[in-house]
Design an enzyme around this catalytic site. Sequence first.
Site, mmCIF file in Angstrom:
data_model
loop_
_atom_site.group_PDB
_atom_site.id
_atom_site.type_symbol
_atom_site.label_atom_id
_atom_site.label_comp_id
_atom_site.label_asym_id
_atom_site.label_seq_id
_atom_site.Cartn_x
_atom_site.Cartn_y
_atom_site.Cartn_z
ATOM 1 C CD GLU A 114 -1.442 0.169 3.941
ATOM 2 O OE1 GLU A 114 -1.935 1.216 3.599
ATOM 3 O OE2 GLU A 114 -1.914 -0.700 4.345
ATOM 4 N NE ARG A 125 0.146 6.591 5.792
ATOM 5 C CZ ARG A 125 -0.243 5.031 5.524
ATOM 6 N NH1 ARG A 125 -0.186 4.615 6.864
ATOM 7 N NH2 ARG A 125 0.251 5.097 4.665
ATOM 8 N NE ARG A 129 -3.654 4.012 3.333
ATOM 9 C CZ ARG A 129 -3.842 5.550 3.676
ATOM 10 N NH1 ARG A 129 -3.955 6.973 3.448
ATOM 11 N NH2 ARG A 129 -3.236 5.823 5.614
ATOM 12 C CG HIS A 148 -8.638 4.163 6.116
ATOM 13 N ND1 HIS A 148 -8.287 2.933 6.988
ATOM 14 C CD2 HIS A 148 -6.923 4.679 5.968
ATOM 15 C CE1 HIS A 148 -7.650 3.071 7.263
ATOM 16 N NE2 HIS A 148 -6.275 3.813 6.922
#
Length: 157
Positions: A114, A125, A129, A148
């Site tokens: 990831e 963050r 992703r 997420h």
Amino acid sequence: MIRARAFCFFVALSVLLGACGKDETQSGVPETVASASPAPVSPPAEPQARQPDAAGGQERDGLATVHIAQLPRQAVATLRLIEAGGPFPFEKDGVVFGNRERVLPRHPRGYYHEYTVPTPRARDRGARRIVCGGPKKQLGDCYYTDDHYASFKRIAD
């Protein structure tokens, strides 16, 4: 500790959002609740292969696709860093992604890695992703999530 804070944040957010934008009857009960009748409960349907849609389509694994041109510019920059092998801005970039949610096709542990897609104005963050399977320095099977890991889209050229 962080998970507890995140859980509290999402509970508070859902309560706040649930209280906004609903018409209330004179009794103070939201109209959507006051007039709603219970819906019949049916067993969950088996997943079926979906047909391609205009926004990107469906792949053999049932996941939607997103073209590189449709990704946020930060995601495109992250893809370029993955191709180049780094350097990555976050310490956790490149770590093994366990696929515990089982949304992506199943592969042995260590297949997926990831990478963080920076979110503008985020203090952490964020939720975005890119997860790539196969050797780290090749794009291979790459997927984008902006929630997420709750959902993924296969990245296509």
